[in-house]
Design a protein around this motif. Structure first.
Motif, PDB file in Angstrom:
ATOM      1  N   SER A  63      -4.685  17.894 -18.498  1.00 48.80           N
ATOM      2  CA  SER A  63      -6.078  17.607 -18.137  1.00 48.80           C
ATOM      3  C   SER A  63      -6.905  17.304 -19.375  1.00 48.80           C
ATOM      4  CB  SER A  63      -6.689  18.793 -17.395  1.00 48.80           C
ATOM      5  OG  SER A  63      -6.036  18.998 -16.181  1.00 48.80           O
ATOM      6  N   LEU A  64      -6.680  18.072 -20.429  1.00 49.01           N
ATOM      7  CA  LEU A  64      -7.409  17.851 -21.674  1.00 49.01           C
ATOM      8  C   LEU A  64      -7.070  16.491 -22.270  1.00 49.01           C
ATOM      9  CD1 LEU A  64      -9.353  18.911 -23.802  1.00 49.01           C
ATOM     10  CD2 LEU A  64      -7.416  20.033 -24.906  1.00 49.01           C
ATOM     11  N   LEU A  65      -5.801  16.112 -22.234  1.00 50.79           N
ATOM     12  CA  LEU A  65      -5.396  14.802 -22.748  1.00 50.79           C
ATOM     13  C   LEU A  65      -6.110  13.695 -21.978  1.00 50.79           C
ATOM     14  CD1 LEU A  65      -3.691  12.905 -24.493  1.00 50.79           C
ATOM     15  CD2 LEU A  65      -1.867  13.154 -22.789  1.00 50.79           C
ATOM     16  N   GLN A  66      -6.140  13.783 -20.655  1.00 51.46           N
ATOM     17  CA  GLN A  66      -6.814  12.763 -19.857  1.00 51.46           C
ATOM     18  C   GLN A  66      -8.310  12.709 -20.161  1.00 51.46           C
ATOM     19  OE1 GLN A  66      -5.450  10.301 -18.102  1.00 51.46           O
ATOM     20  NE2 GLN A  66      -3.555  11.172 -18.902  1.00 51.46           N
ATOM     21  N   LEU A  67      -8.909  13.878 -20.361  1.00 49.05           N
ATOM     22  CA  LEU A  67     -10.328  13.931 -20.711  1.00 49.05           C
ATOM     23  C   LEU A  67     -10.581  13.243 -22.050  1.00 49.05           C
ATOM     24  CD1 LEU A  67     -13.229  14.970 -20.230  1.00 49.05           C
ATOM     25  CD2 LEU A  67     -12.522  17.092 -21.353  1.00 49.05           C
ATOM     26  N   GLU A  68      -9.741  13.552 -23.037  1.00 45.47           N
ATOM     27  CA  GLU A  68      -9.905  12.948 -24.364  1.00 45.47           C
ATOM     28  C   GLU A  68      -9.687  11.440 -24.317  1.00 45.47           C
ATOM     29  OE1 GLU A  68     -11.059  14.280 -27.238  1.00 45.47           O
ATOM     30  OE2 GLU A  68     -11.452  16.046 -26.011  1.00 45.47           O
ATOM     31  N   LEU A  69      -8.694  10.984 -23.565  1.00 46.31           N
ATOM     32  CA  LEU A  69      -8.458   9.538 -23.439  1.00 46.31           C
ATOM     33  C   LEU A  69      -9.639   8.856 -22.761  1.00 46.31           C
ATOM     34  CD1 LEU A  69      -4.664   9.474 -22.492  1.00 46.31           C
ATOM     35  CD2 LEU A  69      -5.695   8.853 -24.687  1.00 46.31           C
ATOM     36  N   SER A  70     -10.217   9.497 -21.764  1.00 46.84           N
ATOM     37  CA  SER A  70     -11.398   8.929 -21.094  1.00 46.84           C
ATOM     38  C   SER A  70     -12.576   8.834 -22.056  1.00 46.84           C
ATOM     39  CB  SER A  70     -11.795   9.786 -19.892  1.00 46.84           C
ATOM     40  OG  SER A  70     -10.801   9.750 -18.912  1.00 46.84           O
ATOM     41  N   ARG A  71     -12.746   9.849 -22.868  1.00 45.30           N
ATOM     42  CA  ARG A  71     -13.836   9.820 -23.858  1.00 45.30           C
ATOM     43  C   ARG A  71     -13.639   8.680 -24.852  1.00 45.30           C
ATOM     44  NH1 ARG A  71     -14.055  16.311 -25.084  1.00 45.30           N
ATOM     45  NH2 ARG A  71     -15.382  16.868 -23.314  1.00 45.30           N
ATOM     46  N   LEU A  72     -12.406   8.532 -25.330  1.00 47.32           N
ATOM     47  CA  LEU A  72     -12.120   7.447 -26.276  1.00 47.32           C
ATOM     48  C   LEU A  72     -12.362   6.086 -25.626  1.00 47.32           C
ATOM     49  CD1 LEU A  72      -8.886   8.802 -28.001  1.00 47.32           C
ATOM     50  CD2 LEU A  72     -11.170   8.612 -29.011  1.00 47.32           C
ATOM     51  N   ASP A  73     -11.943   5.943 -24.366  1.00 44.13           N
ATOM     52  CA  ASP A  73     -12.172   4.689 -23.649  1.00 44.13           C
ATOM     53  C   ASP A  73     -13.667   4.383 -23.540  1.00 44.13           C
ATOM     54  OD1 ASP A  73      -9.451   4.362 -23.338  1.00 44.13           O
ATOM     55  OD2 ASP A  73      -9.420   5.071 -21.255  1.00 44.13           O
ATOM     56  N   ALA A  74     -14.456   5.398 -23.242  1.00 46.10           N
ATOM     57  CA  ALA A  74     -15.903   5.206 -23.115  1.00 46.10           C
ATOM     58  C   ALA A  74     -16.512   4.809 -24.458  1.00 46.10           C
ATOM     59  CB  ALA A  74     -16.560   6.479 -22.582  1.00 46.10           C
ATOM     60  N   MET A  75     -16.053   5.452 -25.522  1.00 48.39           N
ATOM     61  CA  MET A  75     -16.570   5.098 -26.849  1.00 48.39           C
ATOM     62  C   MET A  75     -16.210   3.659 -27.217  1.00 48.39           C
ATOM     63  SD  MET A  75     -15.932   8.381 -29.267  1.00 48.39           S
ATOM     64  CE  MET A  75     -15.160   9.702 -28.349  1.00 48.39           C
ATOM     65  N   LEU A  76     -14.964   3.280 -26.953  1.00 49.04           N
ATOM     66  CA  LEU A  76     -14.518   1.930 -27.269  1.00 49.04           C
ATOM     67  C   LEU A  76     -15.304   0.903 -26.461  1.00 49.04           C
ATOM     68  CD1 LEU A  76     -12.535   0.252 -28.922  1.00 49.04           C
ATOM     69  CD2 LEU A  76     -10.875   0.521 -27.069  1.00 49.04           C
ATOM     70  N   LEU A  77     -15.515   1.203 -25.196  1.00 42.85           N
ATOM     71  CA  LEU A  77     -16.288   0.302 -24.346  1.00 42.85           C
ATOM     72  C   LEU A  77     -17.697   0.110 -24.912  1.00 42.85           C
ATOM     73  CD1 LEU A  77     -16.345  -1.345 -21.732  1.00 42.85           C
ATOM     74  CD2 LEU A  77     -17.123   0.714 -20.560  1.00 42.85           C
ATOM     75  N   GLY A  78     -18.270   1.183 -25.453  1.00 41.73           N
ATOM     76  CA  GLY A  78     -19.631   1.123 -25.984  1.00 41.73           C
ATOM     77  C   GLY A  78     -19.779   0.236 -27.202  1.00 41.73           C
ATOM     78  N   ILE A  79     -18.710   0.043 -27.967  1.00 38.99           N
ATOM     79  CA  ILE A  79     -18.819  -0.774 -29.184  1.00 38.99           C
ATOM     80  C   ILE A  79     -18.020  -2.068 -29.112  1.00 38.99           C
ATOM     81  CG2 ILE A  79     -19.306   1.207 -30.684  1.00 38.99           C
ATOM     82  CD1 ILE A  79     -16.354   0.964 -31.614  1.00 38.99           C
ATOM     83  N   TRP A  80     -17.309  -2.277 -28.011  1.00 41.76           N
ATOM     84  CA  TRP A  80     -16.416  -3.428 -27.921  1.00 41.76           C
ATOM     85  C   TRP A  80     -17.142  -4.757 -28.108  1.00 41.76           C
ATOM     86  CZ3 TRP A  80     -11.552  -3.791 -28.729  1.00 41.76           C
ATOM     87  CH2 TRP A  80     -10.892  -4.981 -28.431  1.00 41.76           C
ATOM     88  N   ARG A  81     -18.296  -4.910 -27.490  1.00 39.65           N
ATOM     89  CA  ARG A  81     -19.027  -6.184 -27.580  1.00 39.65           C
ATOM     90  C   ARG A  81     -19.370  -6.506 -29.037  1.00 39.65           C
ATOM     91  NH1 ARG A  81     -23.289  -6.381 -23.472  1.00 39.65           N
ATOM     92  NH2 ARG A  81     -21.660  -7.275 -22.206  1.00 39.65           N
ATOM     93  N   GLN A  82     -19.874  -5.504 -29.774  1.00 37.12           N
ATOM     94  CA  GLN A  82     -20.218  -5.746 -31.178  1.00 37.12           C
ATOM     95  C   GLN A  82     -18.971  -6.056 -32.005  1.00 37.12           C
ATOM     96  OE1 GLN A  82     -21.158  -3.112 -29.384  1.00 37.12           O
ATOM     97  NE2 GLN A  82     -23.286  -2.578 -29.765  1.00 37.12           N
ATOM     98  N   ALA A  83     -17.891  -5.330 -31.738  1.00 42.14           N
ATOM     99  CA  ALA A  83     -16.649  -5.553 -32.483  1.00 42.14           C
ATOM    100  C   ALA A  83     -16.095  -6.946 -32.196  1.00 42.14           C
ATOM    101  CB  ALA A  83     -15.620  -4.489 -32.121  1.00 42.14           C
ATOM    102  N   SER A  84     -16.137  -7.374 -30.959  1.00 39.33           N
ATOM    103  CA  SER A  84     -15.592  -8.688 -30.605  1.00 39.33           C
ATOM    104  C   SER A  84     -16.446  -9.821 -31.158  1.00 39.33           C
ATOM    105  CB  SER A  84     -15.432  -8.823 -29.099  1.00 39.33           C
ATOM    106  OG  SER A  84     -16.678  -8.772 -28.456  1.00 39.33           O
ATOM    107  N   ARG A  85     -17.687  -9.512 -31.521  1.00 44.24           N
ATOM    108  CA  ARG A  85     -18.576 -10.522 -32.120  1.00 44.24           C
ATOM    109  C   ARG A  85     -18.492 -10.518 -33.653  1.00 44.24           C
ATOM    110  NH1 ARG A  85     -23.730  -9.558 -28.206  1.00 44.24           N
ATOM    111  NH2 ARG A  85     -22.903 -10.723 -26.432  1.00 44.24           N
ATOM    112  N   GLY A  86     -17.630  -9.654 -34.200  1.00 46.69           N
ATOM    113  CA  GLY A  86     -17.408  -9.689 -35.642  1.00 46.69           C
ATOM    114  C   GLY A  86     -18.166  -8.656 -36.445  1.00 46.69           C
ATOM    115  N   ASP A  87     -18.861  -7.734 -35.808  1.00 49.18           N
ATOM    116  CA  ASP A  87     -19.568  -6.673 -36.522  1.00 49.18           C
ATOM    117  C   ASP A  87     -18.526  -5.796 -37.223  1.00 49.18           C
ATOM    118  OD1 ASP A  87     -20.694  -4.134 -37.175  1.00 49.18           O
ATOM    119  OD2 ASP A  87     -22.255  -4.388 -35.656  1.00 49.18           O
ATOM    120  N   LEU A  88     -18.489  -5.860 -38.552  1.00 49.33           N
ATOM    121  CA  LEU A  88     -17.437  -5.174 -39.307  1.00 49.33           C
ATOM    122  C   LEU A  88     -17.453  -3.662 -39.114  1.00 49.33           C
ATOM    123  CD1 LEU A  88     -17.412  -7.224 -42.637  1.00 49.33           C
ATOM    124  CD2 LEU A  88     -15.895  -7.431 -40.651  1.00 49.33           C
ATOM    125  N   GLN A  89     -18.622  -3.079 -39.048  1.00 52.63           N
ATOM    126  CA  GLN A  89     -18.705  -1.633 -38.835  1.00 52.63           C
ATOM    127  C   GLN A  89     -18.167  -1.270 -37.445  1.00 52.63           C
ATOM    128  OE1 GLN A  89     -22.622   0.051 -39.308  1.00 52.63           O
ATOM    129  NE2 GLN A  89     -21.816   2.131 -39.511  1.00 52.63           N
TER     130      GLN A  89
END
Length: 147
Positions: A63-89
């Protein structure tokens, strides 16, 4: 197959006896005392306690692993647009999130194992990679040939 189902009467009885064995162990009983109380062998008493302990820790860990993976997915989703546009940070953060995710899922270890096999056919690893990354993931072998 009879007795293999987790909800069969035999399985339920075994789980009850495992719970009793664990409860006795928690109250300070040794394995001989547990065996005598449950009318089982000492080795069975030990196995019951051991299996009960593994079951207690396995479910929360999954359960903890699934929770952590969901958190990582949410974080990645939050920055994906900027990353795909070339924002180096944002790219740097996305890569860190992806690295953490591969550590949690064991993908790094499978990739190393696959490379160590030096091109030998590994259907189990290929199937796992396809399931994790989508079909065509096992074609990763061909990347080196294309370069």
């Amino acid at each position: 197959m009879p007795g293999k189902s987790k909800t069969s009467p035999v399985s339920i009885d075994k789980r009850k006896r495992m719970a009793q064995a664990l409860q006795l162990r928690e109250t300070g009983a040794n394995y001989r005392q547990i065996a005598k109380a449950l009318d089982i062998s000492t080795s069975t008493a030990h196995a019951y306690v051991d299996e009960a302990m593994k079951e207690l820790t396995r479910e929360p860990a999954e359960s903890l692993l699934q929770l952590e993976l969901s958190r990582l997915d949410a974080m990645l989703l939050g920055i994906w647009r900027q990353a795909s546009r070339g924002d180096l940070q944002a790219i740097d953060r996305a890569l860190k999130i992806m690295e953490r995710r591969t550590k949690y899922t064991g993908l790094d270890q499978l990739a190393v194992l696959k490379m160590a096999q030096d091109g030998k056919d590994m259907p189990a690893v290929d199937a796992w990679l396809d399931a994790m990354l989508g079909s065509g993931a096992s074609d990763l072998d061909n990347l080196g040939e294309a370069a």
